[in-house]
Design a protein around this motif. Structure first.
Motif, short mmCIF file in Angstrom:
data_model
loop_
_atom_site.label_atom_id
_atom_site.label_comp_id
_atom_site.label_asym_id
_atom_site.label_seq_id
_atom_site.Cartn_x
_atom_site.Cartn_y
_atom_site.Cartn_z
N GLN A 281 16.69 2.27 51.14
CA GLN A 281 16.09 2.62 49.85
C GLN A 281 17.18 2.83 48.81
OE1 GLN A 281 13.37 5.88 49.93
NE2 GLN A 281 12.01 4.95 51.43
N ILE A 282 16.77 2.78 47.54
CA ILE A 282 17.68 3.09 46.43
C ILE A 282 17.11 4.28 45.69
CG2 ILE A 282 18.78 2.24 44.33
CD1 ILE A 282 18.47 -0.58 45.42
N ARG A 283 17.87 5.38 45.66
CA ARG A 283 17.42 6.60 44.98
C ARG A 283 18.48 7.00 43.95
NH1 ARG A 283 13.63 9.12 49.26
NH2 ARG A 283 13.48 10.90 47.88
N SER A 284 18.05 7.75 42.96
CA SER A 284 18.95 8.10 41.85
C SER A 284 19.22 9.61 41.83
CB SER A 284 18.36 7.65 40.52
OG SER A 284 17.03 8.11 40.36
N PRO A 325 33.57 1.63 38.77
CA PRO A 325 33.81 2.71 37.80
C PRO A 325 34.12 4.04 38.50
CG PRO A 325 31.47 2.34 38.04
CD PRO A 325 32.15 1.27 38.86
N LYS A 326 34.81 4.91 37.78
CA LYS A 326 35.06 6.27 38.26
C LYS A 326 33.97 7.18 37.72
CE LYS A 326 40.06 5.75 38.74
NZ LYS A 326 41.40 6.27 38.35
N LEU A 327 33.49 8.09 38.57
CA LEU A 327 32.36 8.94 38.20
C LEU A 327 32.78 10.05 37.24
CD1 LEU A 327 30.37 9.33 41.53
CD2 LEU A 327 30.26 7.51 39.83
N GLN A 328 31.84 10.40 36.39
CA GLN A 328 32.01 11.53 35.48
C GLN A 328 30.85 12.50 35.68
OE1 GLN A 328 32.34 10.16 31.41
NE2 GLN A 328 33.97 8.67 31.88
N MET A 329 31.09 13.75 35.31
CA MET A 329 30.03 14.77 35.45
C MET A 329 28.85 14.37 34.58
SD MET A 329 29.37 17.58 37.06
CE MET A 329 30.96 18.29 37.49
N GLY A 330 27.64 14.44 35.14
CA GLY A 330 26.42 14.11 34.42
C GLY A 330 25.99 12.67 34.56
N ASP A 331 26.82 11.82 35.20
CA ASP A 331 26.39 10.43 35.45
C ASP A 331 25.17 10.42 36.38
OD1 ASP A 331 28.42 9.42 33.95
OD2 ASP A 331 29.68 8.78 35.64
N VAL A 332 24.32 9.43 36.21
CA VAL A 332 23.21 9.22 37.15
C VAL A 332 23.57 7.99 37.98
CG1 VAL A 332 20.77 8.74 37.44
CG2 VAL A 332 21.53 10.23 35.59
N LEU A 342 19.62 9.55 52.74
CA LEU A 342 19.48 9.81 51.31
C LEU A 342 18.76 11.13 51.03
CD1 LEU A 342 18.57 6.25 49.96
CD2 LEU A 342 20.78 7.41 49.89
N LEU A 343 18.02 11.64 52.01
CA LEU A 343 17.32 12.90 51.81
C LEU A 343 18.29 14.05 51.53
CD1 LEU A 343 14.48 12.81 54.50
CD2 LEU A 343 14.26 12.61 52.03
N SER A 344 19.50 13.92 52.07
CA SER A 344 20.50 14.98 51.86
C SER A 344 21.40 14.68 50.66
CB SER A 344 21.38 15.12 53.13
OG SER A 344 22.03 13.89 53.42
N GLY A 345 20.99 13.70 49.84
CA GLY A 345 21.81 13.31 48.69
C GLY A 345 22.02 14.42 47.69
N SER A 346 21.02 15.28 47.50
CA SER A 346 21.16 16.36 46.51
C SER A 346 22.25 17.35 46.92
CB SER A 346 19.81 17.09 46.36
OG SER A 346 19.37 17.59 47.61
N ASP A 347 22.49 17.48 48.24
CA ASP A 347 23.54 18.39 48.69
C ASP A 347 24.93 17.80 48.46
OD1 ASP A 347 21.60 20.15 49.57
OD2 ASP A 347 21.53 19.26 51.58
N LYS A 348 25.03 16.44 48.51
CA LYS A 348 26.33 15.80 48.40
C LYS A 348 26.65 15.32 46.99
CE LYS A 348 26.22 14.20 53.21
NZ LYS A 348 26.26 13.02 54.11
N GLU A 352 18.05 14.96 42.61
CA GLU A 352 17.45 13.63 42.46
C GLU A 352 16.63 13.60 41.17
OE1 GLU A 352 14.80 10.34 44.94
OE2 GLU A 352 15.04 12.37 45.74
N VAL A 353 16.75 12.52 40.42
CA VAL A 353 16.04 12.39 39.15
C VAL A 353 15.33 11.04 39.11
CG1 VAL A 353 17.63 13.86 37.87
CG2 VAL A 353 18.09 11.40 38.02
N ALA A 354 14.35 10.95 38.22
CA ALA A 354 13.61 9.70 38.05
C ALA A 354 14.29 8.87 36.96
CB ALA A 354 12.15 9.99 37.68
N GLU A 355 15.26 8.08 37.36
CA GLU A 355 15.98 7.23 36.42
C GLU A 355 15.87 5.78 36.90
OE1 GLU A 355 17.11 5.46 33.91
OE2 GLU A 355 17.95 7.37 33.21
N PRO A 356 14.86 5.04 36.41
CA PRO A 356 14.63 3.68 36.90
C PRO A 356 15.80 2.74 36.66
CG PRO A 356 13.32 4.13 34.93
CD PRO A 356 13.90 5.43 35.37
#
Length: 622
Positions: A281-284, A325-332, A342-348, A352-356
């Motif tokens: 799956q692909i989650r944001s 790209p290198k990540l920045q704070m607040g990137d989705v 992916l269920l543990s993605g919020s911990d790492k 999770e947000v709804a960003e299509p």
């Protein structure tokens, strides 16, 4: 009972065959417009039906496609649970048109034999392309049984016809003609005729060679027409007669001959590029962890190879991961991986947000051949850590057979990996493997097909003469075997052409066989009336049907009860033993599968040679 709703539903959504039949009848009516044209050529037949039939005779193109337009929907009409099928429907339609033209108006259809040959070869090649991946495994599994089935059919046909002619005291030539017709192998007539012309058959007193030839032609014409139609129905419905579901049995056979369900469609066949079911799956997520800031997408993948960041959304900007790209704070970020990881993605990562925009990724499926690469010999886990960014392995094939793709499975040179992921990720993985991803395309391979048909025709045409009897594989069998060989090569290495479009192959299959049958009907139809002489025609019909139907039925009993063969594969072997390509097409239609053709070539090639010998013997000892 109020039938109006049913009638309204029928009129608003009529069956497809009714629509086709309506168009066929409309085409038939349009022949009246040809009367004016026919009148300019032959005024004496320019009225009514005669003018229409004359127009067809003078324009074989119109005859052929009118036959298909009427024959296809006719073959789909079911009566008592039985339907002729498109092939038999076309044959019957063509014969009726040709027979009516000849018997009533003396009009015959002269269509060059080259037309018949071209479409038969195209059909056989398309058929070989469909069954090639399973052919060699089928030969290994049932080679002995396929040979036995062929021998049962060909020898029982000879015994029924030869001794039947003796018992009924029919004249010389009838046995060879009925064998030729009931077996639908015209070459038997040629071999039998050579026995007469060379003196191997001694003409009885008062009997001329022309009389023998006439008997031969009569036996051939009547038995050919009857056996051509009824063998289709027999083979088509054999599984049902014994309480078997042809569709279900075909599915079982496909799984058995292709190595199981593990890999899906084999490389080089239709369906290889279907995504199908996947647990990926692909989650944001929003980047909220300080330790991720400043790290590139590739660096994060090396730390966690089970998940890959494919998209980065930064305000109004959408950055593809290909730019690393290198990540920045607040990137989705859009992350692809297995659902449970992916269920543990919020911990790492973060919440999770709804960003299509982060999840809008086009996924493609491609087969990649492992050639001369340093990656051969590594496990799938090792391979995934090095080049698995953004892709996941759907299937692994070795020597054309799907094998389990477990973490510790070792990749070998020559394996085919089926990868799914964004196009650039698949391309990147293939480049690392020193290969190219093979996907379905609209590319036409006319040159490839033409070369294969040329080689197949030459191989099939070559013959060896033993004691005056020519032995040859046959041009149609040669073309089919080339189709098998080409598709087999593709299962081993998709670089040999990749998957053939099933739509294109199916069209080639259907139009090739149907036009071949239509041309055949045009030539056979007029000969029927000339063969009707007293009770002899009845005995020819009886012997022809017995010789055509009893032998494959005996072979079916052997395969079904003694060898416990799959019913659909067994029906294909019976069709091959009877040299009936239309019968093979019938069982494929009703089983909705091409697996029956796995068993077709071996008995077909064997009996094509043996029936010539037996036809020669039947003539010599008439």
């Amino acid at each position: 009972m109020n039938t109006r709703p049913k009638l309204a539903g029928f009129l608003s959504h009529p069956p497809k065959y009714m629509i086709s039949l309506m168009f066929g009848l409309l085409a038939l009516a349009s022949l009246w417009l040809g009367n004016a044209y026919a009148a300019t050529l032959e005024p004496e037949v320019s009225n009514g039906v005669a003018g229409a039939l004359s127009y067809l005779a003078q324009n074989p193109f119109a005859y052929l496609f009118l036959t298909l337009a009427i024959g296809y929907p006719l073959g789909r009409i079911t009566v008592g649970g039985i339907c002729l099928g498109a092939t038999a429907g076309t044959l019957v339609t063509g014969i009726l048109i040709a027979l009516a033209s000849s018997a009533i108006y003396g009009i015959t259809y002269d269509i060059p034999g080259l037309v018949e040959d071209i479409f038969l070869m195209l059909f056989m090649y398309a058929l070989g392309m469909r069954v090639g991946p399973q052919f060699f495994s089928g030969l290994a599994r049932g080679g002995f049984d396929f040979v036995m089935i062929g021998l049962i059919v060909v020898f029982s046909n000879f015994l029924i016809v030869f001794f039947g002619v003796k018992v009924l005291d029919l004249g010389p030539g009838y046995a060879a003609g009925i064998i030729s017709g009931s077996y639908t192998v015209t070459a038997v007539m040629g071999v039998a005729q050579s026995a007469v012309s060379t003196g191997a058959f001694q003409l009885p007193e008062g009997v001329t060679a022309d009389m023998v030839g006439a008997n031969m032609a009569a036996g051939y014409a009547i038995s050919y027409v009857l056996s051509s139609i009824f063998i289709i129905l027999l083979v088509k419905y054999l599984p049902r007669m014994f309480g078997k579901d042809a569709v279900a049995e075909a599915i079982k056979a496909e799984q058995e001959f292709s190595g199981g369900e593990d890999g899906g469609a084999l490389p080089g066949t239709a369906g290889t590029s279907l995504l199908g079911f996947t647990d990926k799956q692909i989650r944001s997520y929003v980047v909220e962890h300080e330790e991720l800031v400043g790290l590139s997408v590739s660096q994060l993948f090396k730390k966690n190879p089970h998940a890959a960041i494919l998209k980065v959304v930064r305000g109004d900007e959408v950055i593809d991961a290909q730019a690393d790209p290198k990540l920045q704070m607040g990137d989705v970020v859009g992350v692809m991986g297995e659902y449970n990881l992916l269920l543990s993605g919020s911990d790492k990562v973060g919440n999770e947000v709804a960003e299509p925009r982060a999840r809008m990724v086009d996924i493609e499926v491609a087969d990649v051949h492992v050639g001369k690469s340093s990656f051969a010999g590594k496990t799938l886990t090792e391979l995934g850590q090095e080049l698995g960014f953004g892709v996941h392995l759907k299937s692994l094939f070795r020597a054309g057979v799907a094998i389990p793709h477990l973490p510790k499975t070792v990749v070998e040179k020559g394996d085919v990996l089926r990868l799914a992921g964004p196009a650039w990720c698949v391309e990147q993985a293939a480049k690392a493997l020193k290969a190219k991803p093979i996907v379905e395309s609209t590319y036409t391979e006319v040159s490839f097909m033409s070369l294969a048909l040329f080689v197949g025709f030459v191989i099939g045409h070559a013959s060896v003469e033993i004691s005056g009897i020519p032995f040859a594989l046959g041009t149609s069998a040669g073309c089919m075997l080339m189709g098998i060989f080409v598709s087999w090569l593709r299962t081993r290495n998709p670089d040999f052409g990749g998957p053939m479009s099933e739509g294109a192959r199916s069209f080639l299959n259907d139009i090739g066989l149907s036009l071949f049958v239509a041309v055949l009907a045009a030539g056979v139809g007029p000969k029927i009336m000339s063969s009707f002489q007293g009770t002899v025609v009845i005995w020819i019909a009886v012997l022809g049907l017995l010789g055509a139907l009893v032998p494959p039925f005996l072979a079916w009993l052997y395969g079904y009860y003694i060898r416990k063969m799959n019913p659909v594969v067994l029906a294909g072997a019976c069709a091959g033993g009877r040299n009936s390509t239309p019968a093979l097409n019938g069982i494929q239609d009703i089983s909705k599968s091409g697996i029956a053709a796995v068993a077709y070539p071996v008995p077909y090639a064997l009996t094509s040679a043996v029936v010539l010998i037996l036809g020669y013997i039947a003539m010599v000892f008439s």
